[in-house]
Design a protein around this motif. Structure first.
Motif, PDB file in Angstrom:
ATOM      1  N   PHE A 170      -5.676  34.767 -77.537  1.00 26.56           N
ATOM      2  CA  PHE A 170      -6.864  34.374 -76.780  1.00 26.56           C
ATOM      3  C   PHE A 170      -6.575  34.294 -75.276  1.00 26.56           C
ATOM      4  CE2 PHE A 170      -7.359  32.494 -81.027  1.00 26.56           C
ATOM      5  CZ  PHE A 170      -8.555  33.075 -81.406  1.00 26.56           C
ATOM      6  N   ALA A 171      -5.527  34.927 -74.804  1.00 21.35           N
ATOM      7  CA  ALA A 171      -5.161  34.882 -73.391  1.00 21.35           C
ATOM      8  C   ALA A 171      -6.294  35.416 -72.516  1.00 21.35           C
ATOM      9  CB  ALA A 171      -3.888  35.689 -73.142  1.00 21.35           C
ATOM     10  N   ASP A 172      -6.538  34.731 -71.403  1.00 21.69           N
ATOM     11  CA  ASP A 172      -7.548  35.133 -70.407  1.00 21.69           C
ATOM     12  C   ASP A 172      -8.974  35.146 -70.949  1.00 21.69           C
ATOM     13  OD1 ASP A 172      -5.584  35.458 -68.425  1.00 21.69           O
ATOM     14  OD2 ASP A 172      -5.166  37.505 -69.065  1.00 21.69           O
ATOM     15  N   CYS A 173      -9.229  34.369 -71.991  1.00 22.33           N
ATOM     16  CA  CYS A 173     -10.609  34.161 -72.449  1.00 22.33           C
ATOM     17  C   CYS A 173     -11.178  33.026 -71.599  1.00 22.33           C
ATOM     18  CB  CYS A 173     -10.638  33.802 -73.934  1.00 22.33           C
ATOM     19  SG  CYS A 173     -10.239  35.172 -75.035  1.00 22.33           S
ATOM     20  N   THR A 174     -11.545  33.354 -70.375  1.00 17.22           N
ATOM     21  CA  THR A 174     -11.896  32.343 -69.370  1.00 17.22           C
ATOM     22  C   THR A 174     -13.184  31.589 -69.691  1.00 17.22           C
ATOM     23  OG1 THR A 174     -12.951  34.100 -68.071  1.00 17.22           O
ATOM     24  CG2 THR A 174     -10.684  33.524 -67.509  1.00 17.22           C
ATOM     25  N   GLY A 175     -14.036  32.157 -70.539  1.00 20.38           N
ATOM     26  CA  GLY A 175     -15.287  31.491 -70.887  1.00 20.38           C
ATOM     27  C   GLY A 175     -15.168  30.563 -72.077  1.00 20.38           C
ATOM     28  N   CYS A 196      -6.945  30.376 -70.247  1.00 23.72           N
ATOM     29  CA  CYS A 196      -8.236  29.923 -70.774  1.00 23.72           C
ATOM     30  C   CYS A 196      -8.708  28.733 -69.941  1.00 23.72           C
ATOM     31  CB  CYS A 196      -8.119  29.547 -72.250  1.00 23.72           C
ATOM     32  SG  CYS A 196      -7.815  30.943 -73.340  1.00 23.72           S
ATOM     33  N   SER A 197      -9.168  29.032 -68.748  1.00 24.90           N
ATOM     34  CA  SER A 197      -9.491  28.004 -67.757  1.00 24.90           C
ATOM     35  C   SER A 197     -10.705  27.159 -68.124  1.00 24.90           C
ATOM     36  CB  SER A 197      -9.709  28.641 -66.386  1.00 24.90           C
ATOM     37  OG  SER A 197     -10.695  29.656 -66.464  1.00 24.90           O
ATOM     38  N   GLY A 198     -11.524  27.622 -69.078  1.00 28.69           N
ATOM     39  CA  GLY A 198     -12.726  26.878 -69.444  1.00 28.69           C
ATOM     40  C   GLY A 198     -12.508  25.800 -70.480  1.00 28.69           C
ATOM     41  N   ILE A 199     -11.373  25.844 -71.175  1.00 31.98           N
ATOM     42  CA  ILE A 199     -11.100  24.849 -72.213  1.00 31.98           C
ATOM     43  C   ILE A 199     -10.829  23.497 -71.572  1.00 31.98           C
ATOM     44  CG2 ILE A 199      -9.488  24.131 -74.016  1.00 31.98           C
ATOM     45  CD1 ILE A 199      -9.111  26.990 -74.805  1.00 31.98           C
ATOM     46  N   THR A 200     -11.583  22.481 -71.993  1.00 36.19           N
ATOM     47  CA  THR A 200     -11.408  21.136 -71.448  1.00 36.19           C
ATOM     48  C   THR A 200     -10.611  20.230 -72.387  1.00 36.19           C
ATOM     49  OG1 THR A 200     -13.560  20.481 -72.347  1.00 36.19           O
ATOM     50  CG2 THR A 200     -13.505  21.262 -70.064  1.00 36.19           C
ATOM     51  N   SER A 201     -10.659  20.516 -73.659  1.00 40.94           N
ATOM     52  CA  SER A 201      -9.879  19.730 -74.616  1.00 40.94           C
ATOM     53  C   SER A 201      -9.548  20.578 -75.833  1.00 40.94           C
ATOM     54  CB  SER A 201     -10.651  18.476 -75.056  1.00 40.94           C
ATOM     55  OG  SER A 201     -11.807  18.830 -75.781  1.00 40.94           O
ATOM     56  N   ILE A 202      -8.468  20.238 -76.472  1.00 41.86           N
ATOM     57  CA  ILE A 202      -8.055  20.969 -77.668  1.00 41.86           C
ATOM     58  C   ILE A 202      -7.306  20.016 -78.584  1.00 41.86           C
ATOM     59  CG2 ILE A 202      -5.851  21.791 -76.739  1.00 41.86           C
ATOM     60  CD1 ILE A 202      -6.533  24.515 -78.124  1.00 41.86           C
ATOM     61  N   THR A 203      -7.564  20.137 -79.870  1.00 44.47           N
ATOM     62  CA  THR A 203      -6.882  19.294 -80.850  1.00 44.47           C
ATOM     63  C   THR A 203      -5.851  20.131 -81.594  1.00 44.47           C
ATOM     64  OG1 THR A 203      -8.841  17.918 -81.161  1.00 44.47           O
ATOM     65  CG2 THR A 203      -7.161  17.818 -82.882  1.00 44.47           C
ATOM     66  N   ILE A 204      -4.611  19.676 -81.524  1.00 40.06           N
ATOM     67  CA  ILE A 204      -3.534  20.358 -82.227  1.00 40.06           C
ATOM     68  C   ILE A 204      -3.307  19.635 -83.549  1.00 40.06           C
ATOM     69  CG2 ILE A 204      -1.097  21.015 -82.147  1.00 40.06           C
ATOM     70  CD1 ILE A 204      -1.311  21.083 -79.109  1.00 40.06           C
ATOM     71  N   PHE A 216      -0.284  27.377 -73.178  1.00 45.58           N
ATOM     72  CA  PHE A 216      -1.500  26.840 -72.552  1.00 45.58           C
ATOM     73  C   PHE A 216      -1.427  26.934 -71.025  1.00 45.58           C
ATOM     74  CE2 PHE A 216      -1.085  24.663 -76.649  1.00 45.58           C
ATOM     75  CZ  PHE A 216      -2.346  24.858 -77.186  1.00 45.58           C
ATOM     76  N   ALA A 217      -0.587  27.793 -70.505  1.00 43.55           N
ATOM     77  CA  ALA A 217      -0.428  27.927 -69.055  1.00 43.55           C
ATOM     78  C   ALA A 217      -1.746  28.325 -68.392  1.00 43.55           C
ATOM     79  CB  ALA A 217       0.642  28.970 -68.737  1.00 43.55           C
ATOM     80  N   ASN A 218      -1.971  27.759 -67.217  1.00 41.67           N
ATOM     81  CA  ASN A 218      -3.153  28.069 -66.404  1.00 41.67           C
ATOM     82  C   ASN A 218      -4.476  27.714 -67.076  1.00 41.67           C
ATOM     83  OD1 ASN A 218      -1.605  29.263 -64.205  1.00 41.67           O
ATOM     84  ND2 ASN A 218      -1.201  30.942 -65.621  1.00 41.67           N
ATOM     85  N   GLY A 241       0.758  25.338 -64.660  1.00 45.14           N
ATOM     86  CA  GLY A 241      -0.489  25.608 -63.955  1.00 45.14           C
ATOM     87  C   GLY A 241      -1.700  24.863 -64.481  1.00 45.14           C
ATOM     88  N   CYS A 242      -1.484  23.901 -65.385  1.00 50.80           N
ATOM     89  CA  CYS A 242      -2.601  23.090 -65.903  1.00 50.80           C
ATOM     90  C   CYS A 242      -2.897  21.985 -64.896  1.00 50.80           C
ATOM     91  CB  CYS A 242      -2.253  22.512 -67.278  1.00 50.80           C
ATOM     92  SG  CYS A 242      -2.110  23.747 -68.569  1.00 50.80           S
ATOM     93  N   SER A 243      -3.537  22.374 -63.803  1.00 49.89           N
ATOM     94  CA  SER A 243      -3.730  21.479 -62.658  1.00 49.89           C
ATOM     95  C   SER A 243      -4.654  20.306 -62.945  1.00 49.89           C
ATOM     96  CB  SER A 243      -4.276  22.276 -61.463  1.00 49.89           C
ATOM     97  OG  SER A 243      -5.460  22.967 -61.831  1.00 49.89           O
ATOM     98  N   GLY A 244      -5.475  20.406 -64.002  1.00 52.02           N
ATOM     99  CA  GLY A 244      -6.397  19.315 -64.327  1.00 52.02           C
ATOM    100  C   GLY A 244      -5.844  18.332 -65.332  1.00 52.02           C
TER     101      GLY A 244
END
Length: 257
Positions: A170-175, A196-204, A216-218, A241-244
């Motif tokens: 799913f690399a570069d799936c920005t939406g 995947c810059s649009g992902i705000t949360s993920i459950t592992i 999960f870079a960038n 690069g996970c700046s947030g």
């Protein structure tokens, strides 16, 4: 500028990517005496009709229904077909080859039937208009970079039948804003969600034992993540690069990172 080609009866093998980049090709004629291949509506199939070898990507059609006789979609079969917006895959299809729908930039949605057990590498790479896709429970493996660059994809559910999320899937799936990882998955591959810059949360889930390098870079929209006790290793630059990202929980089970 090649619009039509005739394949003689002497041809018994057509290599992978034989027609890549032939964006004007709208008709392929196969000699009726050919024992290996046949042409249906200008597209190439194996003689028994069980494999779709090549769709003539220069056709003006915006939709295509794959015949019920087809059991497999060959490598690069629709590669670069920007004109098609919808493709219907019948229940007869069991496998989808590498790069089968790569760079089909006009494709907006597709349903993979329950008959499909595997999705090849780079299958939907750079299908930038693809907003939704249904992966059935019959699928057990998703190949490398299968959905890489699908910038229009907003959400996807991975079925319980899948055991691993491979490299760059799913690399570069920005939406992509949300994704559900089932408990059946045991590993997250290298660069699986990179960019995947649009992902705000993920459950592992607790089934995961390893998170690959740059996984999960960038992912700049990611604010927090909880890593379960089942995880024993986290690869290099996994969250680079996970700046947030404001919080992360690393369990005692981690032995390498």
């Amino acid at each position: 500028s090649l619009a039509e080609i005739t394949i003689p009866d002497s041809v018994t093998s057509i290599g992978s990517q034989a027609f890549t980049g032939c964006t004007s090709l709208s008709n392929v004629v196969v000699d009726e005496s050919n024992t290996a291949y046949k042409s249906i509506d200008g597209n190439i199939y194996t003689k028994d009709g069980k494999t779709l070898i090549q769709y003539a990507i220069g056709k003006a059609d915006t939709s295509f229904i794959i015949p019920d006789s087809v059991q497999s979609i060959g490598d690069y079969a629709f590669d670069g077909c920007s004109g098609l917006t919808s493709i219907t895959i019948p229940n007869s299809v069991a496998s989808i080859g590498d790069c089968a729908f790569a760079e089909c930039s006009g494709l907006t949605s597709i349903t993979i039937p329950n008959s499909v057990t595997s999705i090849g590498e780079w299958t939907f790479n750079d299908c930038t208009s693809l907003t939704s896709i249904t992966i059935p429970n019959s699928v057990t493996s998703i190949g490398k970079s299968a959905f890489m660059g699908c910038a229009g994809l907003t959400s996807i559910t991975i079925p319980d039948s899948v055991t691993s999320i491979g490299e760059q899937v799913f690399a570069d799936c920005t939406g992509l804003t949300s994704i559900t990882i089932p408990n059946s998955v045991t590993s997250i591959g290298v660069r699986a969600f990179n960019g995947c810059s649009g992902i705000t949360s993920i459950t592992i889930p607790n089934s995961i034992t390893s998170i690959g390098a740059v996984a999960f870079a960038n992912c700049t929209g990611l604010t927090s993540i909880a890593i379960p006790n089942s995880v024993t290793s986290i690869g290099d630059y996994a969250f680079y690069g996970c700046s947030g990202l404001t919080s992360i929980e690393i369990p005692n089970s981690i032995t390498s990172m």
